[in-house]
Design an enzyme around this catalytic site. Structure first.
Site, PDB file in Angstrom:
ATOM      1  N   GLY A  98       0.827  -1.205   0.000  1.00  0.00           N
ATOM      2  CA  GLY A  98       0.000   0.000   0.000  1.00  0.00           C
ATOM      3  C   GLY A  98       0.859   1.252   0.000  1.00  0.00           C
ATOM      4  O   GLY A  98       1.024   1.886   1.050  1.00  0.00           O
ATOM      5  N   TYR A  99       1.414   1.605  -1.142  1.00  0.00           N
ATOM      6  CA  TYR A  99       2.222   2.817  -1.258  1.00  0.00           C
ATOM      7  C   TYR A  99       1.434   3.921  -1.987  1.00  0.00           C
ATOM      8  O   TYR A  99       1.144   4.958  -1.431  1.00  0.00           O
ATOM      9  CB  TYR A  99       3.509   2.518  -2.053  1.00  0.00           C
ATOM     10  CG  TYR A  99       4.686   2.005  -1.255  1.00  0.00           C
ATOM     11  CD1 TYR A  99       4.528   1.199  -0.135  1.00  0.00           C
ATOM     12  CD2 TYR A  99       5.994   2.299  -1.642  1.00  0.00           C
ATOM     13  CE1 TYR A  99       5.627   0.714   0.575  1.00  0.00           C
ATOM     14  CE2 TYR A  99       7.099   1.833  -0.943  1.00  0.00           C
ATOM     15  CZ  TYR A  99       6.912   1.037   0.159  1.00  0.00           C
ATOM     16  OH  TYR A  99       7.992   0.573   0.851  1.00  0.00           O
ATOM     17  N   GLU A 107      12.263  -3.868  -4.430  1.00  0.00           N
ATOM     18  CA  GLU A 107      11.215  -4.013  -5.446  1.00  0.00           C
ATOM     19  C   GLU A 107      11.821  -3.794  -6.838  1.00  0.00           C
ATOM     20  O   GLU A 107      11.548  -4.547  -7.769  1.00  0.00           O
ATOM     21  CB  GLU A 107      10.089  -2.993  -5.193  1.00  0.00           C
ATOM     22  CG  GLU A 107       8.990  -3.091  -6.248  1.00  0.00           C
ATOM     23  CD  GLU A 107       7.822  -2.141  -6.003  1.00  0.00           C
ATOM     24  OE1 GLU A 107       7.941  -1.251  -5.133  1.00  0.00           O
ATOM     25  OE2 GLU A 107       6.797  -2.302  -6.682  1.00  0.00           O
ATOM     26  N   GLU A 154      10.940   7.425 -16.254  1.00  0.00           N
ATOM     27  CA  GLU A 154      11.408   8.819 -16.165  1.00  0.00           C
ATOM     28  C   GLU A 154      11.983   9.091 -14.777  1.00  0.00           C
ATOM     29  O   GLU A 154      13.031   9.731 -14.637  1.00  0.00           O
ATOM     30  CB  GLU A 154      10.249   9.795 -16.446  1.00  0.00           C
ATOM     31  CG  GLU A 154       9.725   9.792 -17.873  1.00  0.00           C
ATOM     32  CD  GLU A 154       8.813   8.603 -18.169  1.00  0.00           C
ATOM     33  OE1 GLU A 154       8.375   7.919 -17.217  1.00  0.00           O
ATOM     34  OE2 GLU A 154       8.552   8.339 -19.356  1.00  0.00           O
TER      35      GLU A 154
HETATM   36  C1  LIG Z   1       1.137  -2.956 -12.954  1.00  0.00           C
HETATM   37  C2  LIG Z   1       1.267  -1.999 -11.816  1.00  0.00           C
HETATM   38  C3  LIG Z   1       1.283  -2.485 -10.526  1.00  0.00           C
HETATM   39  C4  LIG Z   1       1.386  -1.605  -9.448  1.00  0.00           C
HETATM   40  N1  LIG Z   1       1.353  -2.121  -8.176  1.00  0.00           N
HETATM   41  C5  LIG Z   1       1.374  -1.283  -7.129  1.00  0.00           C
HETATM   42  C6  LIG Z   1       1.250  -1.794  -5.801  1.00  0.00           C
HETATM   43  O1  LIG Z   1       1.108  -2.996  -5.589  1.00  0.00           O
HETATM   44  N2  LIG Z   1       1.260  -0.920  -4.779  1.00  0.00           N
HETATM   45  C7  LIG Z   1       1.417   0.417  -4.979  1.00  0.00           C
HETATM   46  O2  LIG Z   1       1.454   1.147  -3.973  1.00  0.00           O
HETATM   47  N3  LIG Z   1       1.539   0.948  -6.215  1.00  0.00           N
HETATM   48  C8  LIG Z   1       1.514   0.119  -7.288  1.00  0.00           C
HETATM   49  N4  LIG Z   1       1.609   0.632  -8.577  1.00  0.00           N
HETATM   50  C9  LIG Z   1       1.665   2.074  -8.751  1.00  0.00           C
HETATM   51  C10 LIG Z   1       2.990   2.621  -9.260  1.00  0.00           C
HETATM   52  O3  LIG Z   1       3.976   2.581  -8.256  1.00  0.00           O
HETATM   53  C11 LIG Z   1       2.721   4.039  -9.767  1.00  0.00           C
HETATM   54  O4  LIG Z   1       1.851   3.933 -10.880  1.00  0.00           O
HETATM   55  C12 LIG Z   1       3.983   4.762 -10.196  1.00  0.00           C
HETATM   56  O5  LIG Z   1       4.808   5.020  -9.089  1.00  0.00           O
HETATM   57  C13 LIG Z   1       3.689   6.085 -10.934  1.00  0.00           C
HETATM   58  O6  LIG Z   1       2.812   6.872 -10.189  1.00  0.00           O
HETATM   59  P1  LIG Z   1       1.483   7.482 -10.867  1.00  0.00           P
HETATM   60  O7  LIG Z   1       0.759   6.347 -11.541  1.00  0.00           O
HETATM   61  O8  LIG Z   1       0.747   8.233  -9.837  1.00  0.00           O
HETATM   62  O9  LIG Z   1       1.984   8.435 -12.009  1.00  0.00           O
HETATM   63  P2  LIG Z   1       2.462   9.965 -11.851  1.00  0.00           P
HETATM   64  O10 LIG Z   1       3.383  10.059 -10.690  1.00  0.00           O
HETATM   65  O11 LIG Z   1       1.256  10.824 -11.851  1.00  0.00           O
HETATM   66  O12 LIG Z   1       3.276  10.168 -13.170  1.00  0.00           O
HETATM   67  C14 LIG Z   1       2.647  10.542 -14.425  1.00  0.00           C
HETATM   68  C15 LIG Z   1       3.736  10.759 -15.445  1.00  0.00           C
HETATM   69  O13 LIG Z   1       4.581  11.846 -15.028  1.00  0.00           O
HETATM   70  C16 LIG Z   1       5.949  11.440 -15.034  1.00  0.00           C
HETATM   71  N5  LIG Z   1       6.663  12.063 -13.912  1.00  0.00           N
HETATM   72  C17 LIG Z   1       6.216  12.228 -12.643  1.00  0.00           C
HETATM   73  N6  LIG Z   1       7.160  12.796 -11.873  1.00  0.00           N
HETATM   74  C18 LIG Z   1       8.242  12.975 -12.648  1.00  0.00           C
HETATM   75  C19 LIG Z   1       9.556  13.513 -12.425  1.00  0.00           C
HETATM   76  N7  LIG Z   1       9.935  13.957 -11.227  1.00  0.00           N
HETATM   77  N8  LIG Z   1      10.429  13.536 -13.481  1.00  0.00           N
HETATM   78  C20 LIG Z   1      10.041  13.088 -14.716  1.00  0.00           C
HETATM   79  N9  LIG Z   1       8.797  12.565 -14.987  1.00  0.00           N
HETATM   80  C21 LIG Z   1       7.935  12.515 -13.961  1.00  0.00           C
HETATM   81  C22 LIG Z   1       5.917   9.933 -14.841  1.00  0.00           C
HETATM   82  O14 LIG Z   1       7.081   9.329 -15.334  1.00  0.00           O
HETATM   83  C23 LIG Z   1       4.677   9.546 -15.623  1.00  0.00           C
HETATM   84  O15 LIG Z   1       4.989   9.400 -16.990  1.00  0.00           O
HETATM   85  C24 LIG Z   1       1.504  -0.224  -9.663  1.00  0.00           C
HETATM   86  C25 LIG Z   1       1.501   0.270 -10.980  1.00  0.00           C
HETATM   87  C26 LIG Z   1       1.368  -0.604 -12.041  1.00  0.00           C
HETATM   88  C27 LIG Z   1       1.344  -0.039 -13.433  1.00  0.00           C
END
Ligand SMILES: Cc1cc2nc3c(=O)[nH]c(=O)nc-3n(C[C@H](O)[C@H](O)[C@H](O)COP(=O)(O)OP(=O)(O)OC[C@H]3O[C@@H](n4cnc5c(N)ncnc54)[C@H](O)[C@@H]3O)c2cc1C
Length: 383
Positions: free
Chosen positions: A132-133, A248, A367
């Protein structure tokens, strides 16, 4: 014979005698993996026998100490076990976020009671964990998380929402980042463990483009959590969270290895010369990645890797895996897009290809990994 040779021959003999033939066949899909847990239904008796036999020897977590369910193997012995399992194509007996993520964090930050309580259960596959992150407003900017955790004297009270929680609807427990203070962004986060069967926890599956629903929205509504289930210090959970993320990313980097022994060229044999050249270039990069991985995994396990190297390997491994599946689709032509037919094994190629699109998002996006590498390995100025 050296001690290591003796260990190898004993390991080989045990694996030959105890790994069921069915557990030496390639996995047909993600559903062939054994996740364990309170509600797990074994796909076959062979899957159960294999897990129980390996867990009894501590070989689901060979390098963990014996008192916590491991076998206490040194790195050389653990490598021998891995090689001997690969020699007979033995499947991993247990796929588990407990092993790949929570376990290492507990070994480093957990107190003795927590280690004794949770690690042996993880090693035996008795409890299935989810992570749960992420939250609707906190993904890449994870430290912006808002799930509220209040100290109510004799318990914690948790309210908020997580998102993209892989297998939350199937997991028994969650390791969860919560906000215990608003005074500092990173310094107000704690790392909490709790039972998903607690009153107030609910999950809602999210359907993906591949047709699967491997993750959920997860809601916490006045969830009571015992006080002794914080790992590390209260308000210092960010340290635990970052350490776990390294593990991870190490796990996800392994996707770059592809899981098959042969090269893509030998499997696909494309007629088109341009595609053949692309596949050959891929195979060269893949071999280079495999060589680099061997060094990285050894250094990482020994605690000698650069702290940012999991980001580098995660980036390289996931981009490689995406490229691999693009090439499989290109070589398969329009047939590879088949979705439901028996001939296409229920659209395996297309579903696997679509699933890889998430590789460069899960565990932190490409990214963001490049940003970490630029700052912490290349020493470029950050934003
Ligand atoms: C298959 C899958 C399984 C997952 N499982 C889990 C899980 O079990 N538990 C959990 O907690 N999470 C889980 N996640 C979530 C995952 O960790 C997040 O989707 C990821 O960290 C990106 O966050 P976001 O989706 O909010 O995108 P955002 O943070 O909103 O990013 C949107 C876009 O902006 C870009 N961006 C954002 N910040 C920056 C920066 N500083 N520099 C350059 N580009 C940037 C990103 O690269 C991306 O392209 C999972 C995701 C997927 C796809």
């Amino acid at each position: 014979m050296s001690d290591l040779d003796t260990f190898r021959s004993e390991t080989r003999a045990w694996l030959e005698a105890n790994c069921p033939p069915e557990m030496r066949e390639p996995m047909r899909s993600e559903s062939d993996a054994c996740w364990g847990g309170r509600n797990w239904t074994f796909q076959s008796d062979a899957q159960r026998v294999w897990l129980e036999g390996m867990a009894e020897r501590g070989w689901t977590v060979p390098h963990w100490p014996k008192e916590y369910g491991g076998a206490g193997l040194n790195p050389a012995e653990a490598k021998v076990l891995k090689e001997e399992m690969a020699r007979i194509d033995a499947r991993s007996p247990l796929t588990s976020f407990g092993i790949s993520m929570l376990g290492p964090a507990l070994l480093k930050f957990g107190n003795e009671d927590q280690k004794k309580r949770f690690l042996p259960e993880i090693a035996r596959g008795e409890i299935r964990w989810c992570q749960g992150y992420s939250e609707p407003g906190a993904g890449s900017d994870l430290a912006g998380l808002q799930t509220k955790c209040e100290d109510k004297g004799d318990h914690w009270l948790v309210n908020g929402q997580k998102v993209w929680t892989s297998y939350a609807d199937k997991a028994d427990w969650i390791f969860c980042l919560v906000r215990t203070s608003t005074e500092s962004k990173q310094g107000g986060i704690s790392f909490l463990l709790f039972d998903m069967a607690s009153p107030g926890v609910s999950t809602k599956p999210i359907l993906l483009i591949s047709g699967n629903s491997p993750f959920c929205e997860t809601f916490f509504d006045d969830v009571k959590v015992p006080k002794d289930q914080v790992v590390g210090e209260v308000n210092r959970g960010w340290d635990v969270a970052k350490y776990l993320l390294g593990h991870e990313r190490e796990m996800i980097a392994g996707m770059g290895l592809g899981g098959t022994g042969g090269t893509l060229g030998a499997t696909l044999k494309p007629d088109d010369p341009l595609l053949r050249a692309e596949v050959a270039a891929f195979d060269v990069d893949s071999l280079a990645f495999a060589a680099m991985s061997e060094r990285f995994f050894e250094m990482f396990k020994a605690g000698e890797a650069h702290p940012a190297s999991p980001s580098m390997m995660k980036y390289a491994g996931t981009e490689l895996n995406k490229r691999r599946h693009e090439l499989v689709m290109a070589a398969g032509g329009s047939d590879a897009l088949e979705w439901d037919s028996e001939r296409s094994k229920n659209g395996k190629a297309a579903r696997d290809w679509l699933r890889t699109k998430a590789n460069s998002i899960e565990g932190g996006t490409s990214e963001v990994q490049l940003g970490i590498v630029a700052k912490h390995i290349l020493g470029l100025p950050g934003t």
